[in-house]
Design an enzyme around this catalytic site. Structure first.
Site, PDB file in Angstrom:
ATOM      1  N   ARG A  90     -67.328  24.334  20.275  1.00  0.00           N
ATOM      2  CA  ARG A  90     -68.266  23.304  19.764  1.00  0.00           C
ATOM      3  C   ARG A  90     -68.967  22.705  20.987  1.00  0.00           C
ATOM      4  O   ARG A  90     -68.315  22.422  21.990  1.00  0.00           O
ATOM      5  CB  ARG A  90     -67.531  22.198  18.979  1.00  0.00           C
ATOM      6  CG  ARG A  90     -67.064  22.641  17.602  1.00  0.00           C
ATOM      7  CD  ARG A  90     -66.551  21.460  16.779  1.00  0.00           C
ATOM      8  NE  ARG A  90     -67.622  20.781  16.076  1.00  0.00           N
ATOM      9  CZ  ARG A  90     -67.442  19.624  15.403  1.00  0.00           C
ATOM     10  NH1 ARG A  90     -66.255  19.045  15.387  1.00  0.00           N
ATOM     11  NH2 ARG A  90     -68.450  19.063  14.772  1.00  0.00           N
ATOM     12  N   ASP A 232     -68.813  11.137  20.584  1.00  0.00           N
ATOM     13  CA  ASP A 232     -68.468  12.449  21.142  1.00  0.00           C
ATOM     14  C   ASP A 232     -68.890  12.583  22.593  1.00  0.00           C
ATOM     15  O   ASP A 232     -68.411  13.455  23.314  1.00  0.00           O
ATOM     16  CB  ASP A 232     -69.120  13.558  20.322  1.00  0.00           C
ATOM     17  CG  ASP A 232     -68.444  13.661  18.977  1.00  0.00           C
ATOM     18  OD1 ASP A 232     -68.761  12.839  18.093  1.00  0.00           O
ATOM     19  OD2 ASP A 232     -67.562  14.536  18.835  1.00  0.00           O
TER      20      ASP A 232
HETATM   21  O1  MRU Z   1     -67.712  16.636  13.484  1.00  0.00           O
HETATM   22  P1  MRU Z   1     -66.543  15.753  13.789  1.00  0.00           P
HETATM   23  O2  MRU Z   1     -65.768  15.354  12.589  1.00  0.00           O
HETATM   24  O3  MRU Z   1     -65.684  16.323  14.898  1.00  0.00           O
HETATM   25  O4  MRU Z   1     -67.219  14.421  14.382  1.00  0.00           O
HETATM   26  C1  MRU Z   1     -66.372  13.398  14.842  1.00  0.00           C
HETATM   27  C2  MRU Z   1     -67.109  12.194  15.295  1.00  0.00           C
HETATM   28  O5  MRU Z   1     -68.317  12.137  15.281  1.00  0.00           O
HETATM   29  C3  MRU Z   1     -66.274  11.080  15.856  1.00  0.00           C
HETATM   30  O6  MRU Z   1     -66.904   9.844  15.642  1.00  0.00           O
HETATM   31  C4  MRU Z   1     -66.079  11.273  17.368  1.00  0.00           C
HETATM   32  O7  MRU Z   1     -65.652  12.566  17.652  1.00  0.00           O
HETATM   33  C5  MRU Z   1     -65.116  10.292  17.923  1.00  0.00           C
HETATM   34  S1  MRU Z   1     -63.443  10.619  17.438  1.00  0.00           S
HETATM   35  C6  MRU Z   1     -62.438   9.479  18.193  1.00  0.00           C
END
Ligand code: MRU
Length: 342
Positions: A90, A232
């Site tokens: 990812r 992220d």
């Molecule tokens: O696509 P995802 O579910 O991995 O996205 C997660 C998020 O956007 C969260 O807000 C981020 O990773 C922070 S997790 C502590």
């Protein structure tokens, strides 16, 4: 808290809670090779920036322990080949590359399985302490009677335990502070509805589910006191990359004068990327958006968006709360040595 652990590591065996099946079933995937780990990350069986990093570090240990031992290729070269494949699973959450880099750096100093196992276990253990520290710093923002809106899942399921955005909520709840949470559904994969609403309710927190398009209405009615989300990646200038729809909330907060807070560990800070427009934004399968749409029309599915630094009230880290100007405040906080609560 009754929330199942996201990642279980026991006697060199890696199990990941399959978050695609939550809240209907609590099921663990056994990860026995790199391909299984890549698939789990790509398909969001394991998700959330810190959890992806921890899972990746352990996945390298598992994959290296099953590699053919040959004297022709060095330990570091074999690790590098696996790391390059895993790195692409990812693109947006910087924690993935951060954790892989840490494992590789450890192997450069001490090229053996025991050393990279120690490093992966250290990353996991640090995450627990970091979430606790984020909670301790952030809980002063949770005042009695307030209503907090959160988006996606930056909860216990996205880390080792407690969460990032949810850590101040869990600690305030444990302190007996009365407050309420609104959880956005978070289209298209419904992390808010399936994961955040579920884990907060399991922990006894007062949580109400809303559709993503209802936030403006509740802000206009003065029913939301603050927004608190995870991220992220935070770039050098303080831009915040998070789940698609976060930018909508930040713009609404600006309009209605609601504080917009972000919580993250220092591993989510990317000082090498100048600003949000330089961050690769994952574009996922349009089928996730189309869902039950009757017509077979094209769809777009960017999984993350960029909230400009000037819409961010503050960023809660394990080292303290960074306030504008964020670039300077983050650089200052992130240069602090060591971890709190060792
Ligand atoms: O696509 P995802 O579910 O991995 O996205 C997660 C998020 O956007 C969260 O807000 C981020 O990773 C922070 S997790 C502590």
């Amino acid at each position: 808290m009754n929330i199942p652990k996201t990642i279980i590591w026991e006697r060199d065996s890696l199990q990941l809670l399959d978050q695609r099946r939550l809240p209907g079933a609590v099921h663990y995937l056994q990860i026995s090779n790199l391909e299984q780990a890549i698939d789990a990350i790509r398909t969001l069986a394991v998700r959330g920036a810190p959890a992806i990093g921890i899972a990746a570090a352990y996945a390298l240990v598992v994959a290296m322990s099953r590699e053919e031992h040959t004297t022709a290729v060095s330990f570091q070269d074999r690790l590098a080949a696996l790391a390059e494949r895993l790195r692409c699973a990812r693109p947006t959450a910087v924690n993935l590359a951060w954790a892989i880099n840490r494992v590789q750096a450890r192997a450069a100093a001490d090229p053996c399985l025991g050393a990279i196992r120690d490093e992966a276990e250290a990353i996991h253990a640090e995450d627990r302490r970091i979430c606790r520290a984020i909670g301790a710093h952030g809980k002063r923002l949770i005042t009695p009677g307030c209503t907090v809106l959160t988006h996606c899942n930056a909860g216990a399921l996205a880390v080792s335990e407690l969460g990032t955005a949810t850590a101040p909520l869990y600690l305030s709840h444990a302190d007996g502070v009365p407050f309420r949470v609104f959880a956005d559904e978070t289209r298209p994969l419904l992390q808010g509805a399936r994961l955040t609403a579920w884990e907060l309710a399991e922990a006894g927190v007062d949580v109400t589910l809303i559709c993503d398009n209802m936030a403006a209405t509740f802000m206009a009615r003065n029913e939301i006191d603050l927004v608190l989300v995870g991220t992220d990646r935070v770039t050098a200038n303080g831009d915040v990359v998070n789940k698609i729809g976060t930018l909508n909330l930040a713009v609404l907060c600006h309009h209605y004068g609601v504080p917009f807070y972000v919580a993250c560990p220092s591993s989510t800070f990317d000082p090498d990327t100048a600003c949000g427009k330089d961050v690769p934004i994952e574009e996922r399968d349009p089928a996730e958006v189309l869902g039950t749409a009757a017509a077979r029309v094209p769809a777009r599915n960017p999984a993350f968006d960029v909230t400009p630094a000037d819409l961010v009230t503050a960023i809660i880290t394990e080292h303290g709360i960074a306030r504008p100007p964020l670039a300077d405040a983050l650089a200052d906080l992130m240069s602090k040595p060591g971890l709190p609560f060792n």
